[in-house]
Design an enzyme around this catalytic site. Structure first.
Site, PDB file in Angstrom:
ATOM      1  NE  ARG A  37      -3.957  -2.223   2.121  1.00  0.00           N
ATOM      2  CZ  ARG A  37      -5.392  -2.725   1.732  1.00  0.00           C
ATOM      3  NH1 ARG A  37      -5.163  -1.760   0.488  1.00  0.00           N
ATOM      4  NH2 ARG A  37      -5.600  -3.888   1.318  1.00  0.00           N
ATOM      5  CG  ASP A  38       1.353   5.673  -2.226  1.00  0.00           C
ATOM      6  OD1 ASP A  38       1.812   5.729  -3.440  1.00  0.00           O
ATOM      7  OD2 ASP A  38       1.467   6.485  -1.367  1.00  0.00           O
ATOM      8  CG  ASN A  96       4.286   9.624 -11.873  1.00  0.00           C
ATOM      9  OD1 ASN A  96       3.148   9.434 -12.463  1.00  0.00           O
ATOM     10  ND2 ASN A  96       3.457   9.314 -10.360  1.00  0.00           N
ATOM     11  CD  GLU A 104       6.493  11.734  -5.092  1.00  0.00           C
ATOM     12  OE1 GLU A 104       6.694  10.938  -3.814  1.00  0.00           O
ATOM     13  OE2 GLU A 104       5.682  12.551  -5.272  1.00  0.00           O
ATOM     14  CB  VAL A 105      10.493   5.889  -4.979  1.00  0.00           C
ATOM     15  CG1 VAL A 105      11.086   4.734  -5.063  1.00  0.00           C
ATOM     16  CG2 VAL A 105       9.816   6.765  -4.611  1.00  0.00           C
ATOM     17  CG  HIS A 109       6.546   2.963  -8.212  1.00  0.00           C
ATOM     18  ND1 HIS A 109       7.714   3.863  -8.744  1.00  0.00           N
ATOM     19  CD2 HIS A 109       5.957   4.032  -8.243  1.00  0.00           C
ATOM     20  CE1 HIS A 109       7.787   4.869  -8.554  1.00  0.00           C
ATOM     21  NE2 HIS A 109       6.455   5.871  -8.253  1.00  0.00           N
ATOM     22  CG  MET A 110       1.098  -0.162 -12.700  1.00  0.00           C
ATOM     23  SD  MET A 110       1.555   1.192 -14.079  1.00  0.00           S
ATOM     24  CE  MET A 110       2.195   0.520 -15.489  1.00  0.00           C
ATOM     25  CG  HIS A 111       1.032   5.486  -7.977  1.00  0.00           C
ATOM     26  ND1 HIS A 111       0.836   5.586  -7.380  1.00  0.00           N
ATOM     27  CD2 HIS A 111       2.367   5.638  -9.227  1.00  0.00           C
ATOM     28  CE1 HIS A 111       2.266   6.763  -7.066  1.00  0.00           C
ATOM     29  NE2 HIS A 111       2.513   5.987  -8.407  1.00  0.00           N
TER      30      HIS A 111
HETATM   31  P1  DGP Z   1       5.814   8.195  -7.618  1.00  0.00           P
HETATM   32  O1  DGP Z   1       7.162   7.995  -8.271  1.00  0.00           O
HETATM   33  O2  DGP Z   1       6.050  10.266  -7.945  1.00  0.00           O
HETATM   34  O3  DGP Z   1       5.200   7.407  -8.815  1.00  0.00           O
HETATM   35  O4  DGP Z   1       5.522   8.098  -6.528  1.00  0.00           O
HETATM   36  C1  DGP Z   1       6.194   7.383  -5.460  1.00  0.00           C
HETATM   37  C2  DGP Z   1       5.619   6.836  -4.125  1.00  0.00           C
HETATM   38  O5  DGP Z   1       5.125   6.627  -3.498  1.00  0.00           O
HETATM   39  C3  DGP Z   1       4.328   8.012  -3.640  1.00  0.00           C
HETATM   40  O6  DGP Z   1       2.920   8.012  -4.172  1.00  0.00           O
HETATM   41  C4  DGP Z   1       4.561   8.195  -2.556  1.00  0.00           C
HETATM   42  C5  DGP Z   1       5.027   7.025  -2.240  1.00  0.00           C
HETATM   43  N1  DGP Z   1       6.305   5.977  -1.435  1.00  0.00           N
HETATM   44  C6  DGP Z   1       7.480   6.591  -0.568  1.00  0.00           C
HETATM   45  N2  DGP Z   1       8.332   6.530   0.013  1.00  0.00           N
HETATM   46  C7  DGP Z   1       7.495   5.640   0.314  1.00  0.00           C
HETATM   47  C8  DGP Z   1       7.760   4.458   1.560  1.00  0.00           C
HETATM   48  O7  DGP Z   1       8.711   4.514   2.456  1.00  0.00           O
HETATM   49  N3  DGP Z   1       6.939   3.692   1.821  1.00  0.00           N
HETATM   50  C9  DGP Z   1       5.448   4.007   1.162  1.00  0.00           C
HETATM   51  N4  DGP Z   1       4.580   2.146   1.193  1.00  0.00           N
HETATM   52  N5  DGP Z   1       4.789   4.287   0.359  1.00  0.00           N
HETATM   53  C10 DGP Z   1       6.318   4.958  -0.259  1.00  0.00           C
END
Ligand code: DGP
Length: 126
Positions: A37-38, A96, A104-105, A109-111
């Protein structure tokens, strides 16, 4: 699975989750995929589906991953849509990528979003 992909930073937060250094709320795992989960959910259902291999984006996965990894990642997304109860009501998957994509990361990853009306896909560029 590729051992090293040029430009991949193994200190990113999802790499740490994969190594068990940071906890996550896991919803699915197999040999090639982890989903959790996000931390900042944008919808009632919001999970992240990641390949275990060191891929920054779908470009890395497509160019350097195996067919087995690609299939596992795609199948996990559909499996989770079903398991999380949104396969019939509808959902959105979104990845993204890079600077313009506001990634960001830097681990692919697929949301997977669902559980409510998600609105239109995107605002027109200004
Ligand atoms: P993006 O790279 O912009 O697609 O978004 C990264 C997503 O990762 C953002 O929705 C928040 C999530 N996220 C960042 N750090 C963590 C973490 O430590 N644990 C979890 N479960 N999600 C995270």
């Amino acid at each position: 699975m590729s051992d090293s992909v040029e430009g991949y930073d193994s200190d990113n937060i999802f790499a740490k989750i994969l190594r068990g250094e940071i906890p996550c709320d896991r919803v699915y795992e197999d040999d090639h995929v982890l989903a959790f989960r996000d931390i900042n959910p944008q919808a009632p259902v919001h999970v992240l589906v990641i390949p275990k291999g060191p891929y920054r984006s779908i470009v890395d996965l497509a160019e350097q991953g195996s067919d087995v990894e690609i299939a596992a990642w795609v199948r996990a997304q559909a499996h989770l849509a079903r398991e999380l109860g949104v396969a019939d009501s509808g959902f959105r998957i979104l990845s993204n990528c890079g600077v313009d994509g506001h990634q960001e990361v830097a681990h692919l990853h697929m949301h997977l979003f669902g559980g409510c009306d998600l609105g239109r896909m995107i605002e027109p560029a200004g």
